[in-house]
Each structure stands twice: as C-alpha cells, then as structure tokens.
Design an enzyme around this catalytic site. Structure first.
Site, PDB file in Angstrom:
ATOM      1  CD  GLU A  64      -1.207   0.138   3.721  1.00 23.25           C
ATOM      2  OE1 GLU A  64      -2.390  -0.166   3.526  1.00 23.25           O
ATOM      3  OE2 GLU A  64      -0.761   0.438   4.844  1.00 23.25           O
ATOM      4  CD  GLU A 108      -4.590  -0.053  14.194  1.00 26.52           C
ATOM      5  OE1 GLU A 108      -3.790  -0.029  13.241  1.00 26.52           O
ATOM      6  OE2 GLU A 108      -4.334  -0.553  15.298  1.00 26.52           O
ATOM      7  CD  GLU A 112      -4.372  -3.058  10.862  1.00 27.85           C
ATOM      8  OE1 GLU A 112      -4.505  -4.215  11.279  1.00 27.85           O
ATOM      9  OE2 GLU A 112      -3.275  -2.525  10.639  1.00 27.85           O
ATOM     10  CG  ASN A 157      -6.071  -4.248  14.819  1.00 28.56           C
ATOM     11  OD1 ASN A 157      -5.492  -5.095  14.161  1.00 28.56           O
ATOM     12  ND2 ASN A 157      -5.634  -3.005  14.885  1.00 28.56           N
ATOM     13  NE  ARG A 165      -4.991  -7.910  17.394  1.00 24.31           N
ATOM     14  CZ  ARG A 165      -4.213  -6.895  17.715  1.00 24.31           C
ATOM     15  NH1 ARG A 165      -4.269  -6.385  18.927  1.00 24.31           N
ATOM     16  NH2 ARG A 165      -3.388  -6.366  16.828  1.00 24.31           N
TER      17      ARG A 165
END
Length: 615
Positions: free
Chosen positions: A185, A260, A272, A274, A276
């Site tokens: 990216e 994020e 992205e 996450n 968790r």
C-alpha cells in the site's frame, strides 16, 4: 453465566485479564509452554495447563491444544487476549464447536476483517498489486495481511529493493502469525496514526469510545499511545467515529475492537480493523472509566450495552517498556529481571515480576506504564516522571527513549506524526549517562573496606575501578583518608553499600546502588564492572560478526561461502529472535574468511557468526 475462563495467551495480557476476572468472581485458567512454566501469568491464575508437544515459539499457536486444555480444566469460556490466535476465525469456531463461550466477535466478522486486504475491499478500497508498483508509487509499505505489531512490515523507497522486502516480510509474517500473505500500500510519510475504540453488543448497540493517537512508532511498532488524540478538528473526529461505526456494523461485530486510520492533510485514510482488544486499551479505559475486558465478558454473556455510552474525561498516556538495547541496534535483550517497581500514581500492566527471566522465545515487551490526569500536559509529565523513578534492574531497556520522547517539544506540543522517530531517533538515543554513576558505584563497592587494612600515615595513589557504561569504558578514582572515602572534584557526604551521597558544586545528589554480580545499577544508569586485567581469550579478530542476541540462524545469503567478496551493508545472515528476523550485514567491503553460522543453529549472544576481513 461464565464461571471459569481460560486465556489463550501469555504474559502481560493474560495477567491483565485475570485481574478483571478476579473482580468479577470468575475462576481463571492459564496455559503455558515449557519455557513459561514458572511465568507470572501461570502463578496468578487459579490453575494452569501445560501445552505439550510444541516448541516454545509455536505453543500458543496450537488452537487444538488450547481447546483441549480448556475442556480439561473445566473452563466454560475462552478469551484470546491479543496476538497469537486472537484474530483467527478457525480458532474462534473451534472454541464454539467445543461448546465453549468465545470472548470475541463472531468468526465471520474476524474472517471479514482479520485479513487487511479483505478489510480494505469491504471498505471500498483496494491494495496495490506488487507486480504493478512503479517508481511513481514510491515509497510503499509491504505489510502482512494477518497480525500486527510491526511484524511483516517493510518500507520500500527503491523499486529494486521490493523483491527482497516482500521475501523478508513473508518470512517474518509466517513465523509470527502462521500466515505469510503480504500486500503493498502507499506509504504516507507524515501522517498521524489515529484509531477509534469500538464496543458492540448482540442487540445492535455500538459504542465509539473516543480516539487514540499512536503515532510514535519505531519499526512500525507502537511505542507511546494516548487518548484522546490531541488537536483533531471536531468535524474530523465525527468522521472517524462514523467510519468506525460503519466498519463495525458492516460485519455485525460483537465485543471490543479497534478501527485504525492514518490521518493526513485533514483526511482520514482507513487502514484496518483489529477484531480484538488492543495493547493500548488502558488509555481508553482511563479516560472513559470503563473496564473493556469486563465489557467483553458481559457482551459474551448476552448483556446489552446502555443506549447512552459513557463520556470521556481527562487524558491518558501509555508507554511500552521493551527489553532492547539501543547501543546494539535495538537488539532484544534477555536475562534476569532482578527488580521492577514503579512509583504510586500510575498503572502498571506487566507479565513480569522480580526474579523472572526474560527469554528469547517471545516479544521483548516487559510492561506498559499508564498515567492519567485531567489534562494532557499533566498526564505526559506524570508518566515521564514515573518512568524516571522506576526501579528497573536487569536487561537493558528503552526506558531512556520513552522519557526523552515524552519530553520532546514535538510531543509535548502535540506536533508529532509517524515520522517522529525517523527525524529524532538518533538524538533521542544518544548516550547521556550520569557522569557520576561510576564514582558512586566505586564508592559503594569500597564502603567498609580499607586499603592494606586501614588508613596509612603516608599518602598513596588513588584506587581505580573501571566500568562499562553506555558502550564506553569509564574509570572512577577515589582515596581512603583519615575521615573516610574521598574523591577529587566532589565532596563525599555519605557512603554505604546501597546509598552514596555526593555534593557536586554545592548541590547534594543521592545515588541508589544495586549490584547483581558484575552488573551495577546506579539510579537509572546501568554499568558493568570490568576486571582489572582483561582476558585476552575473550577478544575477537577484527571484522568478527557476533550474534547481537540469543536466537536461531534461519537464513544465510544464497551462495555465501568462505572466500566470497562482500560489500559494506550486504545482508549475510538472518537471525530469528523473539518472533522477528534480524539481519546481520557486512561491516565493510572485504572478504569472508570464516562462516561458522549455519541454518538451524541456535546461538547465544556474542556467538561468532562470521568474519569479514577488509581489503
């Protein structure tokens, strides 16, 4: 209702989850590798289960063994922590298929977001194809599709370096996450890493619990995090919340997660999600007054979140303490953690205690230290002061980097971005040890001793002790006098085995001393006592390349053999330690005259790997 919970992880996060479980009255089960048999997380849990038949570095990736351990221990729920299997949809399914409660999002949500490439597609974005990268696209970032924590990431500024970066990133990602998929990216040089904490229940309610700024990163690994992200325009903050909620609802998310972004030029670029709990979750907990682990458990039990989410107040800052040596290329460090205490007034999340051994198999993070205050200025100042006063006796750490970063004008004025360490790392890690530390160490060592049995009427030369400090040799000279110990340039006010007081230019200074073999800690400065007569056999030939840490040789450059001509900076050997690869490069142009390193060989720190003789 959950009565017994197993944490499918180790160290700091396992201890942190166990703390909440104790508050909720839930029994806890730890798992461990052979290397972790006596680790703190196994000691604080109600019971612990050994995972057999796996190498220490692979143990916590064995979902089948973890599910068996949960059933054997009578657990009715599994919390994945973060890292390892926390974003593995197959593991989440295996937990549910075994009749256990999964403390996390549905496997389908993990599957949709755990791969960064699929997550980008879900948000209407697409990564670059590595084969299509042109000079106009540079710089680019090679990134692991699974996992995080800076592993499997490489910045590429030269198109010729892309193939090697892809190979290295794949190898590191496969080692760390069991998945070698990577993508490319654009790399935005001066953006800010900003994220939004989300919490969703099974009844359709989504909380967006503020922003966090995680821009201070080294090697793409977060170092200092804070909440809320300072200085964001209200409209941009609302946009971040809206995008985070959109991503959360797009996959019917449940539990705690983080979305994020990279913020640059007043715009938010999705990175992205996450699926968790994040390492930096404590700063959000401090600002919003919530226990995110407790909320994860309540959501898994089917409870609904309140329609109105909590309001944030004040500011919190977190610093990650790593066992790594800036003087040796930030190589991870191992050894005994003799003493580790922080002052009152800050939160400590750690998986270590006094006397524990920091090994080679896992991430070198020792702990997180978190400070909260009504304002950002107060929180930053409180954290820097607490780190300065922390007793940290053992392996070399990044403590000095953290303190200097927190006090750097760019950070205190909230002008930082992800390029902070690219600009300032060298200056922030310049050795600046206390010049009086060697003298204090020598005086403490000499306390209670006297030369030739006592003070003598005839003057004699000074006593001299030698210490290694910050990679350099220092001498400390002192004398025995009728009134006690003395040294030039200072007044010795008090000496003792653990405390020395010196008056320097009219100002009294206290030095607390702790000794462990030849290792001496004077306040926050670490020294190594040197022998009076060095051992000649310990010296190595010029051009010797030594292992900077314990680890395993995983690669040797193709075709490399004794007699080969090498160039300065040429990668020769790849060493794996603490789930990361470290390159050993040629120090100068020359000839390879020895190559004792071999793939698969386990080495200790200081082991000879190769010798390059300069032309």
């Amino acid at each position: 209702m959950i009565s017994t919970l197993l944490v499918a992880n180790r160290g700091e996060i396992a201890c942190r989850i166990f703390r909440t479980c104790a508050d909720l009255g839930i029994r806890t089960v730890a798992i461990h590798s052979d290397a972790d048999e006596g680790a703190l997380h196994t000691r604080v849990a109600d019971t612990a289960v050994r995972l057999p038949g796996a190498a220490p570095a692979e143990t916590y990736l064995r979902g089948d063994l973890i599910v068996k351990a949960a059933l054997a221990a009578g657990a009715d729920a599994v919390h994945p922590g973060y890292g390892f299997l926390s974003e593995n949809a197959d593991f989440a399914r295996a937990v549910r298929d075994a009749g256990l409660i999964w403390i996390g999002p549905p496997p389908e949500a993990i599957e949709a977001m755990a791969s960064k490439t699929r997550a980008k597609e879900l948000m209407g974005l697409a990564p670059l194809d590595a084969q299509d990268v042109t000079p106009a696209d540079l710089p680019v970032l090679v990134k692991a599709a699974a996992g995080g924590g800076g592993r499997g990431m490489r910045v590429v500024r030269d198109l010729a370096a892309l193939p090697a970066a892809l190979e290295e990133a794949r190898a590191e990602a496969a080692s760390a996450f069991g998945d070698g998929e990577v993508f490319v990216e654009p790399y935005l040089e001066n953006g800010r890493h900003v994220e939004v904490q989300v919490l969703a229940d099974t009844h359709g309610t989504v909380w967006t619990l503020g922003t966090r700024d995680c821009s201070l990163q080294r090697r793409h690994q977060k170092v200092i995090e804070e909440a809320p992200a300072p200085g964001l325009p209200p409209a941009l903050t609302e946009q971040l919340y809206a995008l985070a909620e959109r991503a959360t609802r797009a996959v019917s998310y449940e539990g705690a997660g983080t979305v994020e972004f990279l913020v640059a030029d007043g715009r938010a670029h999705f990175l992205e999600m996450n699926t968790r709990l994040q390492v930096e979750h404590p700063v959000t907990e401090a600002v919003f007054g919530v226990d995110l682990v407790a909320e994860q458990i309540r959501v898994a039990e089917g409870h609904a979140l309140t329609a109105e989410q909590p309001a944030g107040r004040g500011h919190a800052v977190e610093a990650r303490l790593y066992a790594e040596d800036p003087a040796r290329g930030w190589a991870p460090q191992t050894g005994t953690l003799h003493r580790f205490t922080v002052p009152d007034g800050v939160r400590l999340d750690t998986g270590c205690a006094d006397g524990d051994t920091i090994g080679v198999h896992y991430d070198p993070m020792l702990a997180k230290v978190i400070a909260y205050a009504p304002t950002r200025t107060e929180a930053v100042r409180r954290l820097a002061s607490a780190l300065e006063r922390t007793a940290l006796h053992g392996p070399v750490t990044n403590r000095d980097l953290l303190i200097r970063s927190l006090r750097h004008p760019e950070f205190t004025e909230a002008r930082m971005d992800t390029g902070f360490y690219d600009r300032h790392l060298a200056a922030l890690t310049d050795p600046a040890p206390d010049p009086y530390a060697p003298l204090a160490a020598a005086l403490a060592d000499a306390h209670g001793r006297s030369r030739f049995g006592g003070w003598r009427n005839l003057p004699s030369g000074p006593q001299v002790k030698r210490y290694e400090m910050a990679g350099e040799e220092h001498e400390a000279a002192y004398r025995h006098t009728r009134t006690g110990l003395a040294a030039d340039g200072v007044r010795v006010v008090h000496t003792g085995p653990h405390l020395v007081v010196l008056e320097v230019d009219g100002v009294r200074r206290k030095f607390e001393i702790a000794r462990y073999g030849d290792r001496v800690h004077v306040n926050a400065t670490a020294l190594t006592a040197l022998p009076r007569f060095p051992d000649p056999s310990a010296e190595h030939a010029p051009g010797s390349l030594l292992a900077p840490m314990p680890g395993t040789v995983v690669r040797v450059a193709e075709g490399l053999a004794e007699g080969a001509e090498v160039k300065a900076g040429q990668p020769l050997i790849w060493l794996e330690a603490m789930k990361m690869e470290h390159r050993i490069t040629a120090p100068a142009d020359g000839t390879l005259t020895a190559l004792p390193a071999a793939v698969g060989r386990q080495v200790e720190m200081g082991t000879l790997l190769a010798v390059v003789e300069t032309d």
